[in-house]
Design an enzyme around this catalytic site. Structure first.
Site, PDB file in Angstrom:
ATOM      1  N   ASN A   1      37.150  43.512  35.470  1.00 38.16           N
ATOM      2  CA  ASN A   1      37.979  44.712  35.658  1.00 38.16           C
ATOM      3  C   ASN A   1      39.274  44.634  34.856  1.00 38.16           C
ATOM      4  O   ASN A   1      39.710  45.614  34.254  1.00 38.16           O
ATOM      5  CB  ASN A   1      38.295  44.902  37.143  1.00 38.16           C
TER       6      ASN A   1
ATOM      7  N   THR B   1      49.151  21.591  38.828  1.00 38.90           N
ATOM      8  CA  THR B   1      50.529  22.060  38.657  1.00 38.90           C
ATOM      9  C   THR B   1      51.207  22.071  40.024  1.00 38.90           C
ATOM     10  O   THR B   1      50.558  22.334  41.032  1.00 38.90           O
ATOM     11  CB  THR B   1      50.509  23.480  38.047  1.00 38.90           C
TER      12      THR B   1
ATOM     13  N   SER C   1      43.562  34.369  41.888  1.00 41.62           N
ATOM     14  CA  SER C   1      42.415  33.678  42.506  1.00 41.62           C
ATOM     15  C   SER C   1      42.963  32.648  43.479  1.00 41.62           C
ATOM     16  O   SER C   1      43.975  32.015  43.210  1.00 41.62           O
ATOM     17  CB  SER C   1      41.556  32.932  41.476  1.00 41.62           C
TER      18      SER C   1
ATOM     19  N   TYR D   1      34.367  28.198  42.494  1.00 47.66           N
ATOM     20  CA  TYR D   1      35.584  28.248  41.666  1.00 47.66           C
ATOM     21  C   TYR D   1      35.273  27.831  40.231  1.00 47.66           C
ATOM     22  O   TYR D   1      35.551  28.565  39.281  1.00 47.66           O
ATOM     23  CB  TYR D   1      36.636  27.323  42.279  1.00 47.66           C
TER      24      TYR D   1
ATOM     25  N   LEU E   1      41.194  49.006  38.452  1.00 45.81           N
ATOM     26  CA  LEU E   1      42.635  49.242  38.340  1.00 45.81           C
ATOM     27  C   LEU E   1      42.849  49.974  37.026  1.00 45.81           C
ATOM     28  O   LEU E   1      42.136  49.715  36.046  1.00 45.81           O
ATOM     29  CB  LEU E   1      43.357  47.883  38.331  1.00 45.81           C
TER      30      LEU E   1
ATOM     31  N   THR F   1      36.284  37.330  42.592  1.00 47.30           N
ATOM     32  CA  THR F   1      37.615  37.536  41.977  1.00 47.30           C
ATOM     33  C   THR F   1      37.589  37.104  40.515  1.00 47.30           C
ATOM     34  O   THR F   1      38.099  37.790  39.635  1.00 47.30           O
ATOM     35  CB  THR F   1      38.693  36.725  42.732  1.00 47.30           C
TER      36      THR F   1
ATOM     37  N   ALA G   1      43.963  32.806  33.274  1.00 51.71           N
ATOM     38  CA  ALA G   1      44.247  31.491  33.858  1.00 51.71           C
ATOM     39  C   ALA G   1      42.916  30.816  34.162  1.00 51.71           C
ATOM     40  O   ALA G   1      42.272  31.109  35.159  1.00 51.71           O
ATOM     41  CB  ALA G   1      45.062  31.652  35.136  1.00 51.71           C
TER      42      ALA G   1
ATOM     43  N   LYS H   1      41.210  46.487  27.539  1.00 48.97           N
ATOM     44  CA  LYS H   1      40.566  47.072  26.358  1.00 48.97           C
ATOM     45  C   LYS H   1      40.901  48.561  26.248  1.00 48.97           C
ATOM     46  O   LYS H   1      41.176  49.070  25.164  1.00 48.97           O
ATOM     47  CB  LYS H   1      39.054  46.855  26.444  1.00 48.97           C
TER      48      LYS H   1
ATOM     49  N   ASP I   1      48.835  42.056  43.322  1.00 48.08           N
ATOM     50  CA  ASP I   1      48.415  40.962  44.196  1.00 48.08           C
ATOM     51  C   ASP I   1      47.776  41.525  45.465  1.00 48.08           C
ATOM     52  O   ASP I   1      48.260  42.513  46.021  1.00 48.08           O
ATOM     53  CB  ASP I   1      49.636  40.092  44.558  1.00 48.08           C
TER      54      ASP I   1
END
Ligand code: UDP
Length: 309
Positions: A92, A166, A68, A138, A56, A85, A107, A98, A30
């Site tokens: 990324n 949610t 996000s 977005y 990463l 993002t 998400a 992979k 995060d």
């Protein structure tokens, strides 16, 4: 299993961390732009502060890619960050998956349907999104994230969850979305701010139901779901006005209800068709709105009375 959760210190990610860390080695990734390390206290997870827009390299079995900003309040002020993002960041994560043959759950969002012309929305509906409007950073970047997921699903297991509204504990009080706004305004006896006339609708899913659906989706072995989106949300539809009245009643608030301008491109209706999730995952929400709101109100009351909790 080694499981990574991007956005793990945010609202939904934090609930995934809690649930999955009971039986797995969980890595919470995060950048803390909206999430908070405070959310992770008491959880047995490894925290990695990292912005996924940068590469990463972590060998994992599964990755829940939740990172996000998701509140419309941020769409104007952080448009480029959000677009990157969900595009570069998602790329990324998929490349890393992979490399180690990990499974990824992306998400995605009901926002991929934009201001829908079909009601309720099923996964075959291709949506009505404004590519250059205030929500496009977005909506369109999440649509692109789905495309990337589809492309990588030729090589690795990719699941795509289209998450509808949610709510629940660990939403931020200042998040800006309707439920945190209405509950915190009502608890403080401040005006409850309806945007527009309140006739627009949403369908609200309690976070525990959603998390159960996400875990089922990630772990489904059905190859037909690879790179193929699945709606996860509660099909019970409410007007925003009715939600304001209900939250006022449940908090015993003396707040006035005030009407403010409706933001541009605010969807008029939203309700998921969850036939696909029911058929493939045997999933449907169980928590009633009243009991979900009760728990959320209790959480917010505690946060407001003990701000450092
Ligand atoms: N909304 C509102 N008052 C608020 C916050 C939001 O009336 O203080 C409305 C918003 O315009 C939208 C609905 O509530 O029609 C749901 O907004 P939210 O930001 O929770 O999520 P969205 O579904 O728009 O992403």
């Amino acid at each position: 299993m080694k499981i990574g959760i991007t956005g793990g210190a945010g609202f939904i990610g934090r609930h995934l961390c809690e649930q999955l860390s009971r039986n797995n080695e969980v890595y919470c990734i995060d950048s803390l732009v909206t999430g908070s390390e405070e959310n992770l206290k008491d959880l047995d997870v490894t925290f990695i502060k990292h912005d996924i827009v940068n590469n990463l390299d972590l060998k994992l079995d599964q990755i829940y890619h939740m990172a996000s900003r998701a509140s419309p309040k941020d769409f104007d002020s952080h448009a480029l960050e959000i677009a990157l993002t969900n595009s570069t960041g998602t790329l990324n994560i998929l490349k890393m998956a992979k490399k180690y043959n990990a499974s990824v759950l992306i998400a995605s969002t009901s926002e991929t349907y934009g201001d829908p012309l079909v009601h309720p929305q099923n996964e075959l509906y291709r949506g009505n999104v404004n590519t250059t409007g205030p929500r496009s950073c977005y909506d369109e970047s999440k649509r692109f994230a789905e495309t990337l997921g589809y492309v990588f699903s030729k090589d690795i297991t990719v699941r795509i969850a289209r998450i509808f509204n949610t709510y629940g504990p660990y939403m931020q009080i200042e998040d800006g979305r309707m439920i945190p706004n209405f509950i915190s305004q009502a608890i403080r006896n401040q005006p409850v701010t309806i945007y527009g006339d309140g006739t627009q609708t949403r369908s609200f899913c309690y976070v525990d139901d959603l998390v159960r659906g996400l875990v089922l989706l990630m772990n489904s072995n059905n190859g037909e779901l690879n790179g193929s989106p699945v709606n996860l949300g509660n099909p019970e539809e409410h007007t925003i006005y009715d939600m304001a009245v209900k939250i006022k009643e449940m908090t015993g608030s003396s707040s006035d209800i005030v009407f403010l301008p409706l933001p541009e491109d605010d969807p008029k209706k939203r309700k998921p068709d969850i036939s696909k999730a029911m058929q493939y995952l045997n999933w449907k929400p169980e928590k009633t709105l009243d009991s979900g709101l009760k728990e959320t109100i209790n959480y917010f009351k505690n946060q407001i009375m003990n701000p450092k909790n």
